[in-house]
Design an enzyme around this catalytic site. Sequence first.
Site, PDB file in Angstrom:
ATOM      1  N   TYR A   1       1.220  -0.902  -0.286  1.00 54.83           N
ATOM      2  CA  TYR A   1       0.335  -0.230   0.048  1.00 54.83           C
ATOM      3  C   TYR A   1       0.793   1.258  -0.300  1.00 54.83           C
ATOM      4  O   TYR A   1       1.917   1.410   0.966  1.00 54.83           O
ATOM      5  CB  TYR A   1      -1.721  -0.267   1.798  1.00 54.83           C
ATOM      6  CG  TYR A   1      -1.646   0.923   1.343  1.00 54.83           C
ATOM      7  CD1 TYR A   1      -1.783   1.864  -0.060  1.00 54.83           C
ATOM      8  CD2 TYR A   1      -2.095   1.311   2.642  1.00 54.83           C
ATOM      9  CE1 TYR A   1      -3.298   2.769   0.090  1.00 54.83           C
ATOM     10  CE2 TYR A   1      -3.352   2.135   2.967  1.00 54.83           C
ATOM     11  CZ  TYR A   1      -4.449   2.979   1.360  1.00 54.83           C
ATOM     12  OH  TYR A   1      -4.600   4.150   1.887  1.00 54.83           O
TER      13      TYR A   1
ATOM     14  N   ASP B   1       8.893   2.284   2.310  1.00 52.27           N
ATOM     15  CA  ASP B   1       7.293   3.384   2.292  1.00 52.27           C
ATOM     16  C   ASP B   1       7.540   2.830   4.489  1.00 52.27           C
ATOM     17  O   ASP B   1       6.913   1.835   4.232  1.00 52.27           O
ATOM     18  CB  ASP B   1       6.180   3.019   2.012  1.00 52.27           C
ATOM     19  CG  ASP B   1       4.990   3.459   2.273  1.00 52.27           C
ATOM     20  OD1 ASP B   1       4.925   3.732   3.611  1.00 52.27           O
ATOM     21  OD2 ASP B   1       3.348   3.166   1.498  1.00 52.27           O
TER      22      ASP B   1
ATOM     23  N   LYS C   1       1.615   9.851   9.126  1.00 51.70           N
ATOM     24  CA  LYS C   1       0.570   9.401  10.743  1.00 51.70           C
ATOM     25  C   LYS C   1       1.621   9.607  11.679  1.00 51.70           C
ATOM     26  O   LYS C   1       1.225  10.676  12.223  1.00 51.70           O
ATOM     27  CB  LYS C   1       0.913   7.562  10.614  1.00 51.70           C
ATOM     28  CG  LYS C   1       0.324   7.064   9.513  1.00 51.70           C
ATOM     29  CD  LYS C   1      -0.685   6.236   9.805  1.00 51.70           C
ATOM     30  CE  LYS C   1      -0.687   5.362   7.879  1.00 51.70           C
ATOM     31  NZ  LYS C   1      -2.397   5.449   7.878  1.00 51.70           N
TER      32      LYS C   1
HETATM   33  C1  PLP Z   1       2.124   2.029   4.274  1.00 57.75           C
HETATM   34  C2  PLP Z   1       1.392   3.213   4.013  1.00 57.75           C
HETATM   35  N1  PLP Z   1       1.554   4.414   2.912  1.00 57.75           N
HETATM   36  C3  PLP Z   1       0.720   5.437   2.473  1.00 57.75           C
HETATM   37  C4  PLP Z   1      -0.129   5.366   3.290  1.00 57.75           C
HETATM   38  C5  PLP Z   1      -1.287   6.449   2.963  1.00 57.75           C
HETATM   39  O1  PLP Z   1      -0.919   7.612   3.879  1.00 57.75           O
HETATM   40  P1  PLP Z   1      -2.562   8.647   3.989  1.00 57.75           P
HETATM   41  O2  PLP Z   1      -3.882   8.267   4.337  1.00 57.75           O
HETATM   42  O3  PLP Z   1      -1.821   9.156   4.776  1.00 57.75           O
HETATM   43  O4  PLP Z   1      -2.186   9.227   2.493  1.00 57.75           O
HETATM   44  C6  PLP Z   1      -0.952   4.876   3.749  1.00 57.75           C
HETATM   45  C7  PLP Z   1      -2.388   4.737   4.971  1.00 57.75           C
HETATM   46  O5  PLP Z   1      -2.557   3.990   5.721  1.00 57.75           O
HETATM   47  C8  PLP Z   1       0.424   3.023   4.309  1.00 57.75           C
HETATM   48  O6  PLP Z   1      -0.453   2.591   5.065  1.00 57.75           O
END
Ligand code: PLP
Length: 438
Positions: free
Chosen positions: A141, A236, A264
């Site tokens: 993700y 990430d 986060k």
């Molecule tokens: C691993 C990861 N990357 C990126 C994101 C995207 O972040 P945002 O919701 O702040 O756009 C998330 C969101 O949960 C995530 O879990």
Amino acid sequence: MTMQSKSEAELGLAETAKRVLPEGRFGNMPSDIVIREGRGGRVWDESGNEYVDFLLGSGPMLVGHAHPEVLAAVSEQLAHGTTFFANNRHGIELAAAIVEAVPCAEKVRFVSTGSEADLYAMRAARAFRQRDKILKFEGGYHGMSDYSLMSLAPKRPGNFPRPVPDSAGIPESLRDEMLIAPFNDAETVASLVREHEDELAGVIVEPFQRIIPPAPGFLAALRKITAEHGIPLIFDEVVTGFRLGYGGAQEYYGVTPDICTLGKVIGGGFPLAAIAGKAEIMAHFDRSQVGDERYLMQIGTLSGNPVASVAGLATLEILRRPGAYERIFETGRTLMAELKRLLARSGIPAQVTGEPPLFDVVFTDAPIRDYRSVLGGDAAMAKRFNALLRERGILKGESKYYISLAHTAEDVRFTCEAWASALDELAAGNRKKRLAGE
Ligand SMILES: Cc1ncc(COP(=O)(O)O)c(C=O)c1O
């Protein structure tokens, strides 16, 4: 166990939501719960039902809701202005704290969401390598950009490395810009990297993918393969940053990428995220270093927002205190062990997977190694278990328990009691189904 019930007031709000929001929701949680407030490791809905909160705002509230020190820092800042667009002391200090903490971080660029951070991290890799393709992992993700929404959650997985788009509205032409590999399979990655070396701009990975830990040696192998070919490796760390340890997954697993994304926790519950990485790649955000042709334009109204920055700084200060991570891990370890024990007692085939600060159960007897092994789990059973837990005062996302520094021994006790009761009901339902020959 007292079961939760809903007031007219909350049902009315849900009705209004249905009228004015697509799906009656913000796109995240189901529409049948409206949260009124949070404190520490608990939240309350508009009906006044209290929940032990393992959702934690989808992760940011690692030190708990409404932490007095975070609130004090935010209140102090509010009186001095809420956004400036220009550099401000707090954003600069937060960037310095990130550089100090995160192994790969030599420079930091702020944005507002993890989605944006991932989009720019991939773009930075493209600018640096002057190539287009990005390799990502099935089930990984990286937010909601066109590039990230490839093989995130395919119901029918395709053949590697061809991506399956996850959303309507993604240009067909972008399919060829992404390559998909199975998580925890270094050999496949190595052969894809060799085959596509001349077109590959970068490899992006969640070092701990959703709830799947990396197999021993997997991240080190990724590091080796990418380094050998001069291809930037992007971690990430939107979820894992400052959660698996103060230095994130790269510190916890001992593998340093070239770039990482953060979100986060670093915004302390406010909209703030970042791209952090090696100076030579981050140089693409600086026209004076790379020139017009290789300059990566990046502007954002709320970037380095002072309110989010003071919330992030206060959160990091709390996390730096001796014993903070030990406590988060101890709470998580206790919960994981108890959940395993209760599942074994129930006789329902299941795996508890993850690391102590975040984990979940997958209803399968097969080990969890990659996206397809999670897909092989009984999703309907997981949904039912979550619903039974909700009735018993446990709030969590669809597929994750986030542990907070604020969770108490009483929260742990309450949770274990709810698990035991929900599993009894789940097992009884399974027995009934078997007798009915379903
Ligand atoms: C691993 C990861 N990357 C990126 C994101 C995207 O972040 P945002 O919701 O702040 O756009 C998330 C969101 O949960 C995530 O879990």
